[in-house]
Design a protein around this motif. Structure first.
Motif, mmCIF file in Angstrom:
data_model
loop_
_atom_site.group_PDB
_atom_site.id
_atom_site.type_symbol
_atom_site.label_atom_id
_atom_site.label_comp_id
_atom_site.label_asym_id
_atom_site.label_seq_id
_atom_site.Cartn_x
_atom_site.Cartn_y
_atom_site.Cartn_z
ATOM 1 N N ARG A 325 49.126 89.502 16.751
ATOM 2 C CA ARG A 325 47.919 90.124 16.543
ATOM 3 C C ARG A 325 47.471 90.764 17.878
ATOM 4 O O ARG A 325 47.675 89.935 18.846
ATOM 5 N N GLU A 326 46.583 91.506 18.059
ATOM 6 C CA GLU A 326 45.970 92.140 19.431
ATOM 7 C C GLU A 326 44.638 91.458 19.402
ATOM 8 O O GLU A 326 43.965 91.674 18.550
ATOM 9 N N TYR A 327 44.546 90.804 20.565
ATOM 10 C CA TYR A 327 42.872 90.263 20.730
ATOM 11 C C TYR A 327 42.449 90.987 21.989
ATOM 12 O O TYR A 327 42.971 91.527 23.003
ATOM 13 N N VAL A 328 41.089 91.019 21.852
ATOM 14 C CA VAL A 328 40.428 91.373 23.222
ATOM 15 C C VAL A 328 39.260 90.501 23.607
ATOM 16 O O VAL A 328 38.548 90.117 22.709
ATOM 17 N N PHE A 329 39.477 90.190 25.022
ATOM 18 C CA PHE A 329 38.478 89.093 25.514
ATOM 19 C C PHE A 329 37.605 89.944 26.329
ATOM 20 O O PHE A 329 38.025 90.669 27.344
ATOM 21 N N SER A 330 36.184 89.417 26.321
ATOM 22 C CA SER A 330 35.467 90.189 27.434
ATOM 23 C C SER A 330 34.398 89.301 27.782
ATOM 24 O O SER A 330 34.051 88.298 27.144
ATOM 25 N N PHE A 331 33.790 89.561 29.007
ATOM 26 C CA PHE A 331 33.009 88.619 29.583
ATOM 27 C C PHE A 331 32.120 89.675 30.616
ATOM 28 O O PHE A 331 32.594 90.362 31.543
ATOM 29 N N LYS A 332 30.622 89.272 30.610
ATOM 30 C CA LYS A 332 29.891 90.150 31.105
ATOM 31 C C LYS A 332 28.897 89.350 31.476
ATOM 32 O O LYS A 332 27.959 88.631 30.711
ATOM 33 N N SER A 333 28.490 89.298 32.739
ATOM 34 C CA SER A 333 27.251 88.485 33.334
ATOM 35 C C SER A 333 26.207 89.247 34.061
ATOM 36 O O SER A 333 26.543 90.414 34.677
ATOM 37 N N SER A 334 24.980 88.660 34.189
ATOM 38 C CA SER A 334 23.769 89.240 35.136
ATOM 39 C C SER A 334 23.430 88.120 35.893
ATOM 40 O O SER A 334 23.031 86.976 35.583
ATOM 41 N N GLY A 335 23.790 88.327 37.150
ATOM 42 C CA GLY A 335 23.426 87.256 38.254
ATOM 43 C C GLY A 335 24.815 86.900 38.937
ATOM 44 O O GLY A 335 25.900 87.707 38.718
ATOM 45 N N GLU A 336 24.666 85.693 39.686
ATOM 46 C CA GLU A 336 25.867 85.418 40.499
ATOM 47 C C GLU A 336 26.843 84.339 39.626
ATOM 48 O O GLU A 336 26.550 83.338 39.139
ATOM 49 N N VAL A 337 27.869 84.864 39.679
ATOM 50 C CA VAL A 337 29.121 83.821 39.043
ATOM 51 C C VAL A 337 30.017 83.117 40.085
ATOM 52 O O VAL A 337 30.290 83.779 40.884
#
Length: 510
Positions: A325-337
């Motif tokens: 299967r196809e998966y989609v991973f996403s990550f979004k931050s506000s600030g410093e990582v």
């Protein structure tokens, strides 16, 4: 549910209400009551882990503080206080649109686990071949015995007959629309569901009479309804969310969110992504999977405050034997990582597939396939940007003389879902004449993921004016609005001497 009331055998062991008993093995039933301005709503559900209730998506309230879950109840007016729970978190299938479109499932994470000495856990069906057409099944709930009537305080049950969706279409032609894999059909036996029974279990009785082996094969989505009389009717089939069709979604979300998933879910055998992140500010992460039929659903969706701490989050995927299967991973931050890692497997012995340090407002997403333990990236936001090759005959990014309609589309991660059409409307007849259109699939992924196209569409404006209609659709029903890779569209009429903005947006459906 009309017909027989029955009582719960409590531990003392008094029999409450009615003359038919509810064995302790069915105490996995949950009642979900929600306060509203008009009074309240009532739904059912089943306890699948000590801290997780499975119910239907349409039963979920937008404000969880107004909902209470009662566990192991027979008579709702006599539920002891220690059996009531608040909802800590709710997880709704992202593929859900309405009970009639399927995918009508949700999980409620409770603020406190249940005591398994007082209640039992439901057994969920994992076999797509069960039940068989003609099998007798049983529906349970606290709902109305007639449309507009009062919901019952005492739990009730009724026998029903499982039918194929094709057979139900012969009785009710609306099942032509409902006929899809995540909805199952039942017809009248000794009763049928009505208002207030939503979310309650549809049981396939086991071989023993004590109900120990009963299996939850469905959840009530909608009862048979007579549109002409505007009331529940035994004459029409009822619809239920099919557990086996959503068992992978249920399992992955249980393993990713429950604090104590039972061994039946086999969480340790599932492939997993591990996210390790530290820094300041908030972050949002999602893991989507392509379901059968091409619809994408969320396995995990979280929003957390980093709080200068290191967070480690495990995101469980579907069983490998389920196929590629196809998966989609996403990550979004506000600030410093400060530190960001994504591992296939566990962080102490897995494969590091993503890493970034000291990044402000990190936005990362990628799609991948998993086969035999090997992860293959399909498209990648961190890869070198390649502008899609845009053909003027395909995408209309050409210079034209005014007047024309300028449409600017910034695609999200799934450009293949987007289609559009421009029509000229006849003032008098109301007829529409297509001037130009593009069907979903015109803009492939990954070439058009997060890319922008400009459509310059010539229009002829008569001396008395003209009317036009521009339509944009998304086959998955979620528009361009949503993480990962938010997009939008805008419409501008370009005249010979001026430009007029006609509107813009991102949220739209099919």
């Amino acid at each position: 549910i009309s017909e027989y009331e029955f009582a719960w055998i409590s531990r003392d062991p008094r029999i409450l209400d009615g003359n038919t008993t509810l064995p302790l093995s069915q105490s996995y039933l949950a009642a979900i009551t929600t306060l509203t301005l008009g009074g309240g709503n009532l739904c059912g559900g089943v306890l699948v882990t000590p801290d997780t209730v499975l119910t239907t998506a349409h039963c979920v309230s937008s404000d969880t503080t107004k909902s209470v879950v009662s566990l192991g109840s027979h008579n709702l007016l006599e539920t002891p206080g220690h059996s009531r729970r608040a909802i800590l978190k709710q997880i709704v299938s992202a593929a859900y649109r309405s009970p009639f479109d399927g995918h009508d499932v949700a999980l409620l994470i409770l603020n406190q686990p249940a005591d398994l000495e007082d209640v039992a856990l439901a057994k969920l069906n994992r076999d797509p071949n069960l039940p068989s057409p003609g099998d007798k099944v049983k529906v349970l709930g606290w709902g109305q015995t007639e449309t507009g009537g009062w919901s019952r305080t005492a739990l009730k049950e009724a026998d029903m007959i499982f039918r194929s969706n094709g057979d139900c279409t012969k009785v009710d032609q609306r099942w032509d629309y409902f006929d899809q894999p995540t909805i199952m059909c039942t017809t009248y036996g000794s009763g049928s569901p009505c208002g207030g029974d939503s979310g309650g279990p549809l049981l396939l009785p086991g071989p023993n009479t004590d109900t120990v082996d009963d299996v939850v094969v469905g959840l009530t989505s909608f009862g048979g309804f007579d549109d002409r009389k505007a009331k529940c009717s035994h004459a029409f089939p009822s619809g239920h969310a099919r557990i086996s069709a959503k068992i992978n979604w249920i399992t992955s979300n249980v393993c990713s969110n429950s604090h104590d998933p039972p061994s039946d879910f086999a969480c340790d055998s599932l492939p997993v992504l591990t996210l390790v992140v530290s820094g300041t500010g908030e972050y949002e992460t999602k893991l989507n999977v392509q379901e059968d039929g091409g619809v994408y659903d969320d396995i995990v969706s979280r929003r957390l405050d980093l709080g200068k701490k290191t967070h480690e989050d495990r995101l469980f995927m579907y069983p490998t034997e389920d196929g590629v299967r196809e998966y989609v991973f996403s990550f979004k931050s506000s600030g410093e990582v400060e530190h960001y890692q994504v591992w296939l497997g566990h962080s102490f012995d897995g494969e590091l597939i993503r890493e970034s340090t000291n990044t402000v407002d990190l936005n990362d997403f990628f799609s991948f396939e998993l086969q035999n333990g090997t992860l293959t990236i399909v498209s990648d936001s961190l890869a070198p940007s390649v502008s899609p090759s845009i053909s003027p005959t395909t995408d209309l990014e050409v210079t034209v003389e005014a007047p024309y309609l300028r449409v600017e589309i910034l695609f999200d991660f799934f450009p293949e879902e987007i289609g559009w059409r421009l029509d000229s409307l006849d003032w008098r007849e109301g007829n529409a004449t297509e001037l130009e259109s593009r069907q979903p699939g015109t803009y492939p992924r990954p070439q058009f993921s997060s890319a922008q196209v400009t459509l310059n569409l010539p229009v002829e404006v008569g001396s008395k004016g003209s009317r036009f209609a521009f339509t944009i659709i998304d086959t998955n029903g979620d528009g361009l609005c949503c993480h990962p890779a938010e997009g939008h569209y805008s419409l501008t009429f370009v005249g010979k001497t001026n430009e007029t903005s006609l509107g813009s947006g991102a949220a739209f459906g099919r």
